[in-house]
Design an enzyme around this catalytic site. Sequence first.
Site, PDB file in Angstrom:
ATOM      1  N   GLU A 111       0.837  -1.200   0.000  1.00  0.00           N
ATOM      2  CA  GLU A 111       0.000   0.000   0.000  1.00  0.00           C
ATOM      3  C   GLU A 111       0.871   1.248   0.000  1.00  0.00           C
ATOM      4  OE1 GLU A 111      -1.979  -0.870   3.622  1.00  0.00           O
ATOM      5  OE2 GLU A 111      -2.990  -2.618   2.780  1.00  0.00           O
ATOM      6  N   GLU A 168      -4.487  -6.391   3.224  1.00  0.00           N
ATOM      7  CA  GLU A 168      -3.226  -7.041   3.583  1.00  0.00           C
ATOM      8  C   GLU A 168      -3.232  -8.539   3.304  1.00  0.00           C
ATOM      9  OE1 GLU A 168      -4.909  -4.932   5.442  1.00  0.00           O
ATOM     10  OE2 GLU A 168      -3.594  -3.178   5.478  1.00  0.00           O
ATOM     11  N   GLN A 227       1.834  -1.837   6.064  1.00  0.00           N
ATOM     12  CA  GLN A 227       2.130  -0.430   6.340  1.00  0.00           C
ATOM     13  C   GLN A 227       2.503  -0.154   7.801  1.00  0.00           C
ATOM     14  OE1 GLN A 227      -0.815   2.841   5.328  1.00  0.00           O
ATOM     15  NE2 GLN A 227       0.626   2.822   3.641  1.00  0.00           N
ATOM     16  N   PHE A 228       1.789  -0.788   8.726  1.00  0.00           N
ATOM     17  CA  PHE A 228       2.112  -0.684  10.154  1.00  0.00           C
ATOM     18  C   PHE A 228       1.913  -2.061  10.777  1.00  0.00           C
ATOM     19  CE2 PHE A 228       1.382   3.775   9.306  1.00  0.00           C
ATOM     20  CZ  PHE A 228       2.245   4.430  10.175  1.00  0.00           C
ATOM     21  N   ASP A 229       2.654  -2.296  11.870  1.00  0.00           N
ATOM     22  CA  ASP A 229       2.576  -3.558  12.610  1.00  0.00           C
ATOM     23  C   ASP A 229       1.158  -4.097  12.774  1.00  0.00           C
ATOM     24  OD1 ASP A 229       1.876  -1.519  14.640  1.00  0.00           O
ATOM     25  OD2 ASP A 229       4.056  -1.288  14.804  1.00  0.00           O
ATOM     26  N   PHE A 233      -1.512  -3.290  11.309  1.00  0.00           N
ATOM     27  CA  PHE A 233      -2.271  -3.447  10.065  1.00  0.00           C
ATOM     28  C   PHE A 233      -1.873  -4.724   9.339  1.00  0.00           C
ATOM     29  CE2 PHE A 233      -2.592   1.465   9.866  1.00  0.00           C
ATOM     30  CZ  PHE A 233      -3.499   1.430  10.905  1.00  0.00           C
ATOM     31  N   PRO A 246      -4.624  -8.588   9.348  1.00  0.00           N
ATOM     32  CA  PRO A 246      -5.495  -9.253   8.366  1.00  0.00           C
ATOM     33  C   PRO A 246      -4.749 -10.302   7.530  1.00  0.00           C
ATOM     34  CG  PRO A 246      -5.879  -6.895   8.336  1.00  0.00           C
ATOM     35  CD  PRO A 246      -4.667  -7.129   9.201  1.00  0.00           C
ATOM     36  N   HIS A 260      -0.760   1.638  15.729  1.00  0.00           N
ATOM     37  CA  HIS A 260       0.413   1.986  14.924  1.00  0.00           C
ATOM     38  C   HIS A 260       1.728   1.651  15.622  1.00  0.00           C
ATOM     39  CE1 HIS A 260      -2.631   4.350  12.829  1.00  0.00           C
ATOM     40  NE2 HIS A 260      -1.777   4.538  11.843  1.00  0.00           N
TER      41      HIS A 260
END
Lengths: 374, 327
Positions: free
Chosen positions: B30, B61, B83-85, B87, B90, B130
């Site tokens: 992303e 994800e 993008q972030f831990d 995130f 999924p 985040h």
Amino acid sequence: MFIWRGNQNPFMTRDAAHLLPSTEPVTLIDPDGHPVPCDGHEMPDPQALVRAYAALITARRFNDQANALVRQGRLAVYPSSHGQEACQVACVQVLGDGDWLFPTYRDTAAIVARGVDPVQALTLLRGDWHSGYDPQATRVAPQATPLATHLLHAVGVAHAARLRGDDTVVMAVCGDGATSEGDFHEALNFAAVFRTPVVFFVQNNEYAISVPLARQTAAPSLAHKGIGYGIPGERVDGNDVAALLDVLGTAVDRARAGEGPQLVEAHTYRVQAHTNADDPSRYRESGEVTPWLARDPITRMETYLRGRGLIGADKIREYGAAADSLAAGMRAGLGDEPVADYRELFAYVYAEPTPQLREQMAVVADELSREEAR
Amino acid sequence: MPEKLTMANALNRALRDALRADDSVVVFGEDVGPLGGVFRITDGLTAEFGEQRCFDTPLAESGILGMAIGMAMNGMRPVVEMQFDAFAYPAFEQLVSHAAKMRNRTRGRVGVPIVVRVPYAGGIGGVEHHCDSSEAYYAHTPGLHVVAPSDPADAYGLLRAAVESPDPVIFLEPKKLYFSRAEADLSTPVPPIGQAVVRRDGTDATLIAYGPAVPVALEAAEAAAQEGRSLQVVDLRSIVPFDDETVCAAVRSTGRAVVVAEAAGFASVSSEVVARVTERCFHSLHAPIRRVTGFDIPYPPPKLEHVHLPSVDRILDAVDELQWEYA
């Protein structure tokens, strides 16, 4: 141009009409074996039909034999595709040698139709390893038991093929239950955005173990889901191998020509239990099954082919004998207890076992050597 | 040539060099395309290598991971960004049930050489979801390698090694170290995945850390030195495979140890380190191994994260409790 740049997707369509499936499933041969004209669809050539018929006989025999092997305790479990053999056969027959098949646990008959050795195909259900055939050599992915996760792998295989410039098409198979999973959505969406050559083939057999289709979706049909992704959807009689060959064959041709993915929903029925461990009497009336027996995919094909003189008693005997020989091979190949080697448990976790796995393997070796010494 | 650069620069260079070195390497996720990633780790890659090699995907994800697995099955080496831990969750099923198991399921026939880059952990004042330290979930899953660099040189070397690995690698990038500068010579090879390194020699006790906790441990060792105590610092680098040999040799040499990690301590990588070292080095220990970890709480809001994160003081307090009276 498999990946595009900017704010406009060149593949996106504003014309929704051509994405919608037909109101009724495409049928070319009715349950009584009579040909049915269907706009925009053509009866496959006789050779293809006879070939499919022979494969149907084999697939049915494979299902029967596998069920028997479960009763004899030689298979741990078998999710049968009895009654769905037309789907099993057609989704493989439309593929070329370089194409990929992504099957589920209920598609072992399709794997065998693809040419995988039946004993290797049953490795998972026998319990001596998770997957018994070579996916690269056979172009058949390991059978997926989690639902819909493999559809994304199918998209990845297809996307890699396009990036490399080869014309591989991927047949990604799932059931009606899997269409409720998030990965079904993600797979169709990714395939559409990147225009990957995947045919999503949903065998709608009305049940996900005990849960009926009505509890999975409120959509007009599963094929209608395609429109939400910009993917054309089509509905087909899942017990009519002729219609399946036509619809799936067209989808494969389009994908190969760079026209992107397609969603095909086959209307069929799970005549038998989910597996031998299931009890359908708890959730459906036996009267519901009876009409589906009259729509059997094999008898209608046989009636059609015999009626046109495309096969006779000799051919039917010949195909029956070939199926018997396959079944005999299954009995022979699955007769002995498999020799399972504990070292394999540690060998394939990584390309090279970690120091910790080597230590753990040594523990087992030590235990076994002490057992032997006793 | 040694140069001054940030971890973000080093990671970008690693991706660039990997894309140059091997046509089968592709980068996607992303916002990794024209934007260059929210942390700019993929900056300029689409411009240099084109849409086919570095591209944006739909925002999903599991889809990213699942597609990466399929591409790896068909000869590619995908490097994907979560993008972030938090995130990345999924994608968890795709990681655990497929990326981690594909080689095993196929009796060694199909490997999944993918790299999953995860900007991770806290210390940047990020809002909720985040700042998770999610390493234990991955480390608990057989079939995944899990690495976490702590400086630019190691970030470069470990990422190049991760891309070349035949197995899936979870590559944890400590967000708070992205923009810290250090002297690095990217042409010097770093130790392989699976090897820990001693970052600071010391004789009194060993601090064992990884990723974002390493600079804090080094700072604590510096502070301790001023108080006359000599602390050794081991940087795990690779959580899986775990380097028992280096870690145990270090602890045996001092007889005392503190494990430092940002993640919540319960059922964590730090618990595993304590268990492993105790099992192997019990007779060399002068005191029970202590842990300085995050608390067993959801990651705090920005104004309170300083309470949660391992600090120099908390590390020195733990060192003080290592039963020096028996020295």
